[in-house]
Motif scaffolding. Structure first.
Motif, PDB file in Angstrom:
ATOM      1  N   GLY A  72      -9.610  21.701 -11.089  1.00 56.92           N
ATOM      2  CA  GLY A  72     -10.594  21.842 -12.159  1.00 56.92           C
ATOM      3  C   GLY A  72     -11.951  21.345 -11.687  1.00 56.92           C
ATOM      4  N   ASP A  73     -12.533  20.419 -12.435  1.00 61.06           N
ATOM      5  CA  ASP A  73     -13.833  19.859 -12.076  1.00 61.06           C
ATOM      6  C   ASP A  73     -13.734  18.638 -11.174  1.00 61.06           C
ATOM      7  N   HIS A  74     -12.533  18.270 -10.773  1.00 63.19           N
ATOM      8  CA  HIS A  74     -12.338  17.041  -9.999  1.00 63.19           C
ATOM      9  C   HIS A  74     -12.080  17.351  -8.531  1.00 63.19           C
ATOM     10  N   GLU A  75     -12.601  16.483  -7.670  1.00 57.41           N
ATOM     11  CA  GLU A  75     -12.313  16.576  -6.244  1.00 57.41           C
ATOM     12  C   GLU A  75     -11.649  15.288  -5.799  1.00 57.41           C
ATOM     13  N   TRP A  76     -10.524  15.439  -5.111  1.00 61.35           N
ATOM     14  CA  TRP A  76      -9.740  14.293  -4.648  1.00 61.35           C
ATOM     15  C   TRP A  76      -9.779  14.244  -3.129  1.00 61.35           C
ATOM     16  N   ARG A  77      -9.952  13.057  -2.588  1.00 62.62           N
ATOM     17  CA  ARG A  77      -9.825  12.892  -1.137  1.00 62.62           C
ATOM     18  C   ARG A  77      -8.509  12.192  -0.842  1.00 62.62           C
ATOM     19  N   VAL A  78      -7.932  12.536   0.282  1.00 65.11           N
ATOM     20  CA  VAL A  78      -6.622  12.022   0.664  1.00 65.11           C
ATOM     21  C   VAL A  78      -6.785  10.814   1.580  1.00 65.11           C
ATOM     22  N   MET A  79      -6.065   9.743   1.253  1.00 68.47           N
ATOM     23  CA  MET A  79      -5.913   8.607   2.155  1.00 68.47           C
ATOM     24  C   MET A  79      -4.426   8.458   2.477  1.00 68.47           C
ATOM     25  N   ILE A  80      -4.127   8.167   3.733  1.00 70.01           N
ATOM     26  CA  ILE A  80      -2.743   8.075   4.182  1.00 70.01           C
ATOM     27  C   ILE A  80      -2.389   6.608   4.410  1.00 70.01           C
ATOM     28  N   GLY A  81      -1.301   6.183   3.789  1.00 68.96           N
ATOM     29  CA  GLY A  81      -0.759   4.849   4.020  1.00 68.96           C
ATOM     30  C   GLY A  81       0.541   4.938   4.797  1.00 68.96           C
ATOM     31  N   ASN A  82       0.905   3.863   5.444  1.00 66.96           N
ATOM     32  CA  ASN A  82       2.120   3.835   6.265  1.00 66.96           C
ATOM     33  C   ASN A  82       2.971   2.627   5.881  1.00 66.96           C
ATOM     34  N   GLY A  83       4.221   2.679   6.272  1.00 64.49           N
ATOM     35  CA  GLY A  83       5.110   1.539   6.076  1.00 64.49           C
ATOM     36  C   GLY A  83       6.198   1.799   5.060  1.00 64.49           C
ATOM     37  N   HIS A  84       5.817   2.161   3.841  1.00 66.69           N
ATOM     38  CA  HIS A  84       6.829   2.482   2.827  1.00 66.69           C
ATOM     39  C   HIS A  84       7.497   3.805   3.168  1.00 66.69           C
ATOM     40  N   THR A  85       6.702   4.805   3.452  1.00 73.21           N
ATOM     41  CA  THR A  85       7.178   6.044   4.058  1.00 73.21           C
ATOM     42  C   THR A  85       6.320   6.264   5.298  1.00 73.21           C
ATOM     43  N   PRO A  86       6.721   7.163   6.193  1.00 74.55           N
ATOM     44  CA  PRO A  86       5.953   7.318   7.431  1.00 74.55           C
ATOM     45  C   PRO A  86       4.475   7.642   7.212  1.00 74.55           C
ATOM     46  N   GLU A  87       4.170   8.553   6.282  1.00 77.63           N
ATOM     47  CA  GLU A  87       2.773   8.889   6.004  1.00 77.63           C
ATOM     48  C   GLU A  87       2.642   9.234   4.518  1.00 77.63           C
ATOM     49  N   HIS A  88       2.295   8.239   3.738  1.00 75.49           N
ATOM     50  CA  HIS A  88       2.251   8.357   2.285  1.00 75.49           C
ATOM     51  C   HIS A  88       0.855   8.793   1.857  1.00 75.49           C
ATOM     52  N   GLN A 104       2.297   3.394  -2.729  1.00 78.45           N
ATOM     53  CA  GLN A 104       1.560   2.625  -1.733  1.00 78.45           C
ATOM     54  C   GLN A 104       0.948   1.347  -2.315  1.00 78.45           C
ATOM     55  N   ILE A 105       0.491   1.401  -3.568  1.00 75.25           N
ATOM     56  CA  ILE A 105      -0.046   0.208  -4.229  1.00 75.25           C
ATOM     57  C   ILE A 105       0.579   0.141  -5.621  1.00 75.25           C
ATOM     58  N   LEU A 106       1.430  -0.842  -5.850  1.00 75.72           N
ATOM     59  CA  LEU A 106       2.115  -1.005  -7.122  1.00 75.72           C
ATOM     60  C   LEU A 106       1.622  -2.276  -7.810  1.00 75.72           C
ATOM     61  N   PRO A 107       1.590  -2.284  -9.145  1.00 76.53           N
ATOM     62  CA  PRO A 107       0.965  -3.412  -9.844  1.00 76.53           C
ATOM     63  C   PRO A 107       1.794  -4.676  -9.918  1.00 76.53           C
ATOM     64  N   ARG A 108       3.124  -4.569  -9.878  1.00 75.79           N
ATOM     65  CA  ARG A 108       3.965  -5.756 -10.089  1.00 75.79           C
ATOM     66  C   ARG A 108       4.967  -5.954  -8.960  1.00 75.79           C
ATOM     67  N   ILE A 109       5.725  -4.929  -8.632  1.00 80.80           N
ATOM     68  CA  ILE A 109       6.711  -5.056  -7.570  1.00 80.80           C
ATOM     69  C   ILE A 109       6.079  -4.675  -6.234  1.00 80.80           C
ATOM     70  N   THR A 110       6.763  -5.019  -5.153  1.00 82.91           N
ATOM     71  CA  THR A 110       6.314  -4.609  -3.831  1.00 82.91           C
ATOM     72  C   THR A 110       7.150  -3.426  -3.370  1.00 82.91           C
ATOM     73  N   SER A 111       6.532  -2.499  -2.697  1.00 80.83           N
ATOM     74  CA  SER A 111       7.242  -1.325  -2.190  1.00 80.83           C
ATOM     75  C   SER A 111       8.262  -1.738  -1.130  1.00 80.83           C
ATOM     76  N   ASN A 112       9.369  -1.027  -1.080  1.00 81.91           N
ATOM     77  CA  ASN A 112      10.366  -1.306  -0.049  1.00 81.91           C
ATOM     78  C   ASN A 112       9.803  -0.900   1.315  1.00 81.91           C
ATOM     79  N   ILE A 113       9.847  -1.825   2.261  1.00 81.34           N
ATOM     80  CA  ILE A 113       9.391  -1.572   3.626  1.00 81.34           C
ATOM     81  C   ILE A 113      10.607  -1.721   4.525  1.00 81.34           C
TER      82      ILE A 113
END
Length: 236
Positions: A72-88, A104-113
Motif C-alpha cells: 500500500g502506502d508503506h515501505e518496509w526495509r529488511v534487517m536480518i538477525g541471526n542466532g534464533h534462526t540462521p537468517e531471521h 528476533q526481539i521479544l518483550p518478555r521472554i528470550t528467544s531460543n538460541i
C-alpha cells in the motif's frame, strides 16, 4: 522469504527418512542423555517437522538485508538477525516508526538460541549477541515493535540491552559452575533455566545449553573433553 530460511525449510520438509539418523543419536549421547531417554526419542521417528507444517511453494521472492518492500502506502526495509534462526528477516517502516520483529526481539521472554544438527559446529549465541549489537546501532528507539510473542512495545534499545545482559549473565553463571566441577550439557540446565527440564522440552533445552557452552568454548572460557561419546566441559 529469506533465501536461507526458505532453503532450510525445504530441506526439513524433504527429510522424511524412516529412522532417526545416527547424528541425532550421537548428539543426544554427546549431551549426556540417559539411554532410556535416547531410546524413547528414537521410537518417535524422524521428520516430525515435516508432519507438522504445510508445504512451501516451489519458488520464493528473496528478501535480504536492505531489501525494500511496498505494501500500500508503506515501505518496509529488511534487517536480518541471526542466532534464533540462521537468517531471521525483520521489517521496519521508518516513516511510520513500526517494526515487525518476529522472534528476533521479544518483550518478555528470550528467544531460543540453539545449535542445530544441520550446522553442528556453529556459534549461534555469538551470532545472536552480534545481531543484538547490529540492531541496537541501527534501530530508532521510538519504533513501535510488533513481536511474534507478547504485546507490542516501545523501547527497542532497552529491550536489546536486557537481552544481551541476560545471556551474558548466563554465560558468567555457567562459567562459574564449570569452575566448580566439569559438567555435561544436561548438568548445565540449573544454571540456565528456572524450571525443571522434563522430557517434553529436553531437546530445546539441550540445544540452548549446547549453544551457551559452545560460545564459552569458542571464546576461550571453557575446554571440552570427550568421554565415551559424552562431552564434559570445564573452565579454562
Amino acid at each position: 522469504m529469506n533465501r536461507t530460511e526458505w532453503l532450510l525449510t525445504r530441506m526439513l520438509l524433504a527429510d522424511k527418512r524412516d529412522g532417526v539418523p545416527q547424528e541425532a543419536l550421537d548428539e543426544w549421547q554427546f549431551c549426556g542423555w540417559e539411554q532410556h531417554l535416547i531410546d524413547d526419542f528414537a521410537k518417535k521417528g524422524w521428520g516430525r517437522f515435516a508432519r507438522a507444517v504445510s508445504d512451501l511453494p516451489i519458488g520464493h521472492i528473496r528478501m535480504e538485508e536492505g531489501t525494500r518492500l511496498k505494501t500500500g502506502d508503506h515501505e518496509w526495509r529488511v534487517m536480518i538477525g541471526n542466532g534464533h534462526t540462521p537468517e531471521h528477516a525483520c521489517l521496519i517502516d521508518d516513516s511510520a516508526k513500526v517494526m515487525i520483529s518476529g522472534d528476533q526481539i521479544l518483550p518478555r521472554i528470550t528467544s531460543n538460541i540453539s545449535t542445530m544438527l544441520s550446522e553442528p559446529t556453529s556459534d549461534p549465541l555469538g551470532e545472536w549477541l552480534a545481531s543484538i549489537a547490529h540492531f541496537r546501532a541501527e534501530l530508532d528507539n521510538e519504533l513501535l515493535v510488533l513481536p511474534a510473542h507478547g504485546r507490542p512495545f516501545l523501547g527497542a534499545h532497552q529491550r536489546l540491552d536486557a537481552l544481551a545482559e541476560r545471556h551474558n549473565e548466563a554465560l558468567d553463571d555457567l562459567e562459574q559452575g564449570l569452575r566448580e566441577s566439569p559438567k555435561r550439557v544436561v548438568d548445565s540446565f540449573p544454571y540456565l533455566f528456572r524450571r525443571p527440564i522434563t522430557p517434553d522440552v529436553i531437546g530445546m533445552a539441550s540445544g540452548e545449553a549446547m549453544a551457551t557452552l559452545r560460545h564459552l568454548l569458542y571464546t576461550g572460557r571453557a575446554r571440552l573433553e570427550m568421554k565415551d561419546g559424552t562431552a564434559w566441559y570445564s573452565a579454562v
